[in-house]
Design a protein around this motif. Structure first.
Motif, mmCIF file in Angstrom:
data_model
loop_
_atom_site.group_PDB
_atom_site.id
_atom_site.type_symbol
_atom_site.label_atom_id
_atom_site.label_comp_id
_atom_site.label_asym_id
_atom_site.label_seq_id
_atom_site.Cartn_x
_atom_site.Cartn_y
_atom_site.Cartn_z
ATOM 1 N N HIS A 223 29.833 43.921 45.843
ATOM 2 C CA HIS A 223 30.031 44.662 44.765
ATOM 3 C C HIS A 223 31.218 44.245 43.743
ATOM 4 N N SER A 224 31.066 42.968 43.551
ATOM 5 C CA SER A 224 32.286 41.897 43.098
ATOM 6 C C SER A 224 32.573 42.372 41.666
ATOM 7 N N ASP A 225 31.696 42.937 40.958
ATOM 8 C CA ASP A 225 31.778 43.548 39.502
ATOM 9 C C ASP A 225 32.600 44.553 39.502
ATOM 10 N N ASP A 226 32.869 45.463 40.686
ATOM 11 C CA ASP A 226 33.771 46.495 40.620
ATOM 12 C C ASP A 226 34.944 46.342 40.847
ATOM 13 N N TYR A 227 35.545 44.995 41.104
ATOM 14 C CA TYR A 227 36.766 44.834 41.823
ATOM 15 C C TYR A 227 37.754 43.790 40.911
ATOM 16 N N SER A 228 38.958 43.920 41.065
ATOM 17 C CA SER A 228 39.836 43.009 40.063
ATOM 18 C C SER A 228 39.991 41.690 40.728
ATOM 19 N N GLY A 229 40.532 40.640 40.096
ATOM 20 C CA GLY A 229 40.565 39.424 40.608
ATOM 21 C C GLY A 229 41.412 39.437 41.915
ATOM 22 N N SER A 230 42.530 40.253 42.058
ATOM 23 C CA SER A 230 43.249 40.083 43.227
ATOM 24 C C SER A 230 42.436 40.650 44.609
ATOM 25 N N THR A 231 41.829 41.608 44.126
ATOM 26 C CA THR A 231 40.856 42.243 45.205
ATOM 27 C C THR A 231 39.593 41.215 45.791
ATOM 28 N N LEU A 232 39.410 40.659 44.696
ATOM 29 C CA LEU A 232 38.277 39.393 45.081
ATOM 30 C C LEU A 232 39.034 38.410 45.883
ATOM 31 N N PHE A 233 40.102 38.025 45.465
ATOM 32 C CA PHE A 233 40.772 37.207 46.345
ATOM 33 C C PHE A 233 41.037 37.747 47.568
ATOM 34 N N ILE A 234 41.462 38.873 47.850
ATOM 35 C CA ILE A 234 41.795 39.483 49.264
ATOM 36 C C ILE A 234 40.310 39.080 49.807
ATOM 37 N N GLY A 235 39.379 39.463 49.230
ATOM 38 C CA GLY A 235 37.921 39.729 49.880
ATOM 39 C C GLY A 235 37.627 38.117 50.257
ATOM 40 N N GLU A 402 36.924 35.961 37.470
ATOM 41 C CA GLU A 402 37.534 37.130 37.542
ATOM 42 C C GLU A 402 39.344 36.776 38.498
ATOM 43 N N ILE A 403 39.187 36.158 39.238
ATOM 44 C CA ILE A 403 40.362 35.542 40.128
ATOM 45 C C ILE A 403 41.164 34.913 39.456
ATOM 46 N N PHE A 404 40.846 34.147 38.398
ATOM 47 C CA PHE A 404 41.660 33.272 37.439
ATOM 48 C C PHE A 404 42.054 34.053 36.207
ATOM 49 N N SER A 405 41.723 35.341 36.138
ATOM 50 C CA SER A 405 41.976 36.310 34.851
ATOM 51 C C SER A 405 43.241 37.000 35.239
ATOM 52 N N ASN A 406 43.526 37.828 34.082
ATOM 53 C CA ASN A 406 44.718 38.443 34.299
ATOM 54 C C ASN A 406 44.805 39.699 35.362
ATOM 55 N N SER A 407 43.505 39.977 35.670
ATOM 56 C CA SER A 407 43.089 41.176 36.841
ATOM 57 C C SER A 407 43.901 40.557 37.925
ATOM 58 N N PHE A 408 44.166 39.306 38.260
ATOM 59 C CA PHE A 408 44.867 38.876 39.370
ATOM 60 C C PHE A 408 46.052 39.416 39.613
ATOM 61 N N LEU A 409 46.595 39.909 38.690
ATOM 62 C CA LEU A 409 48.078 40.502 38.772
ATOM 63 C C LEU A 409 48.007 41.869 39.138
ATOM 64 N N LYS A 410 46.915 42.538 39.325
ATOM 65 C CA LYS A 410 46.844 43.776 39.553
ATOM 66 C C LYS A 410 46.918 44.074 41.076
ATOM 67 N N ILE A 411 47.308 45.043 41.491
ATOM 68 C CA ILE A 411 47.506 45.388 42.761
ATOM 69 C C ILE A 411 46.123 45.676 43.515
ATOM 70 N N PRO A 412 45.844 45.072 44.629
ATOM 71 C CA PRO A 412 44.369 45.160 45.234
ATOM 72 C C PRO A 412 44.122 46.500 45.570
ATOM 73 N N THR A 413 42.752 46.962 45.254
ATOM 74 C CA THR A 413 42.367 48.221 45.807
ATOM 75 C C THR A 413 41.830 48.341 47.210
ATOM 76 N N VAL A 414 41.731 47.194 47.882
ATOM 77 C CA VAL A 414 41.031 47.137 48.981
ATOM 78 C C VAL A 414 42.229 46.537 49.917
ATOM 79 N N LEU A 415 42.991 47.284 50.830
ATOM 80 C CA LEU A 415 43.931 46.698 51.625
ATOM 81 C C LEU A 415 44.030 47.381 53.008
ATOM 82 N N PRO A 416 43.245 47.008 54.015
ATOM 83 C CA PRO A 416 43.010 47.948 55.260
ATOM 84 C C PRO A 416 44.049 47.579 56.040
ATOM 85 N N PHE A 417 45.189 48.058 56.260
ATOM 86 C CA PHE A 417 46.451 47.712 57.182
ATOM 87 C C PHE A 417 46.028 47.416 58.345
#
Length: 478
Positions: A223-235, A402-417
């Motif tokens: 579901h990559s279209d639903d996530y920011s660059g930072s979350t995709l990076f985490i993925g 998306e990773i190399f866009s401004n959304s990379f600076l957003k806080i990731p929405t998927v962070l399973p601690f």
């Protein structure tokens, strides 16, 4: 049959008891038991493909004998090419037929010509890429004079189908594994305990690390279209640990299981994510495949002995073929191409043999330079993994965009601690055990027995708590 399944938990003790307590004094019956057990193990997935592995076994067995009796070099070459053609022919049909057909149709459509040809609904036999290369090493080494052919068909069938490493490696050489079927094997308690310890760590890698990372990597990539660059990076990082934990976990279980039966398989992973450059990474990742391509493709092409053009050509050939070996998709070819680009500067600068020793061997922590190089190598590898994991080339480029866009600076929405903490724990244990064959081979041996067994129980508890997903190993699809 999956290593992480109840079926295998029942299958393994039965084979072990028969092997050591019923057929202990008869080598021929032990080998026959391994061959039969291996065919049951493989047929558990789909019995229809047993005929395929049996046919490949018979062909290479007969060609091996024929090669030893033939003195004409030209006729030997014909026999070798018969073996290569049949083995790669089967592999090509099952793995690449639809890929070439679809691309052939697309090429003609581009020039305005339509071809009406339907793709075939082909099931890829599990492990065909692995046992094909294993049997090829047999005939090639006989042709080269490095190995004498066996006249014992049961031993050869057991070598080709050896169930611990049949479907996902390590890709064994006939020169290493086959002679072990000729020697009488004696049960050694220390070897069996070491095997169980490596199986335990392999199950931890697979069930606790890989399967949990896979859950989030799949969610993000699918579901990559639903996530920011930072979350995709985490993925992408989750996938990097998924594929390492999954594949090296399988290898650990395979090597450990082999030790239970008195066999020694080659090492397949050597802590690759602690590599300081891409050349070191490829000496430590999927070692059995890397060395197979080196010995049977790279060196025959001239290796790095020629001029600059030959070095560049051979480097790209070896990595692109390696990518194509993994699957019939342009994403794998790009993944191979990227790794060739990474490797080339190191090769041309003659720095590809610099980092041969274990990182920070005589110290607890790496130097600042070593740490930077490790992080950089891991980042480059993870970048390439995006193409490896993506559904297609367009999907990979959309993720990178998306990773190399401004959304990379957003806080990731998927962070399973919890998974992040377990992964950090995994990295620490791997770092502490990086000097050994596998992470917990000698870890804790200098402490008390109670502390050591407490650690094993902790690992076993984690495996039990996270078990239940019973996901297939990722390399089964290759």
């Amino acid at each position: 049959m999956l290593f992480n399944s109840l079926d295998f938990a029942i299958f393994l003790p039965i084979v072990f008891i028969l092997y050591w307590f019923v057929f202990n004094n008869n080598l021929k019956w032990q080998n026959a038991l391994i061959a039969v057990s291996s065919y049951i193990f493989y047929g558990w997935w789909d019995w229809r493909f047993l005929s395929l592995i049996l046919f490949s076994t018979i062909i290479d067995y007969l060609i091996g004998i024929a090669l030893s009796k033939e003195y004409s070099l030209s006729k030997k070459k014909i026999l070798l090419w018969v073996s290569i053609s049949i083995n790669l022919g089967f592999l090509g049909f099952f793995k690449y037929y639809n890929f070439f057909l679809d691309n052939f149709k697309s090429a003609f459509s581009f020039f305005g010509n339509e071809i009406n040809s339907n793709s075939l609904d082909i099931i890829l036999p599990v492990g065909i890429s692995f046992y094909t290369f294993q049997t090829l090493s047999y005939t090639i080494d006989i042709y080269r004079g490095k190995l004498k052919p066996t006249t014992n068909f049961i031993s050869f069938a057991a070598f080709v189908s050896f169930f611990p490493q049949l479907v996902a490696g390590p890709i064994e050489r006939a020169t290493n594994l086959l002679p072990q079927f000729y020697r009488k094997r004696k049960f050694e308690y220390s070897q069996a305990v070491d095997g169980l310890r490596q199986i335990l760590w392999g199950l931890f890698k697979k069930i606790v690390i890989a399967d949990n990372c896979a859950e989030y990597a799949n969610m993000i990539f699918n579901h990559s279209d639903d996530y920011s660059g930072s979350t995709l990076f985490i993925g992408a990082i989750f996938f990097a640990f998924q594929i390492y934990g999954d594949f090296s976990g399988y290898s650990d279980i395979a090597i450990g299981t082999s030790r239970l039966f008195g066999f020694n398989l080659m090492r397949n992973f050597a802590f690759p994510y602690f590599s300081r450059d891409i050349a070191e990474f490829w000496r430590r990742w999927h070692i059995s495949l890397s060395t197979w391509f080196r010995d049977y493709l790279y060196i025959p092409l001239g290796g790095s002995r020629g001029g600059t053009w030959m070095k560049v050509r051979n480097t790209f050939i070896i990595f692109i073929v390696s990518g194509f070996w993994h699957g019939a998709n342009w994403t794998f070819l790009i993944w191979g191409f990227l790794n060739a680009l990474y490797f080339l500067p190191v090769l041309l600068a003659k720095r590809n043999r610099m980092n041969l020793e274990v990182v920070a061997y005589n110290s607890s922590l790496p130097s600042l330079k070593e740490f930077f190089n490790i992080v950089l190598t891991f980042a480059l590898t993870t970048f390439a993994w995006i193409f490896f994991r993506a559904e297609n080339v367009g999907h990979a480029f959309n993720i990178l965009k998306e990773i190399f866009s401004n959304s990379f600076l957003k806080i990731p929405t998927v962070l399973p601690f919890m998974i992040i903490l377990l992964t950090i724990f995994f990295i620490i244990v791997e770092w502490l055990g990086r000097r050994d064959e596998y992470a917990i081979e000698k870890l804790g041996f200098k402490t008390s027995r109670y502390a050591r067994w407490g650690f094993y129980m902790f690992i076993a508890t984690l495996i039990f708590l996270f078990d239940g997903k019973e996901q297939a190993f990722i390399y089964f699809q290759f």
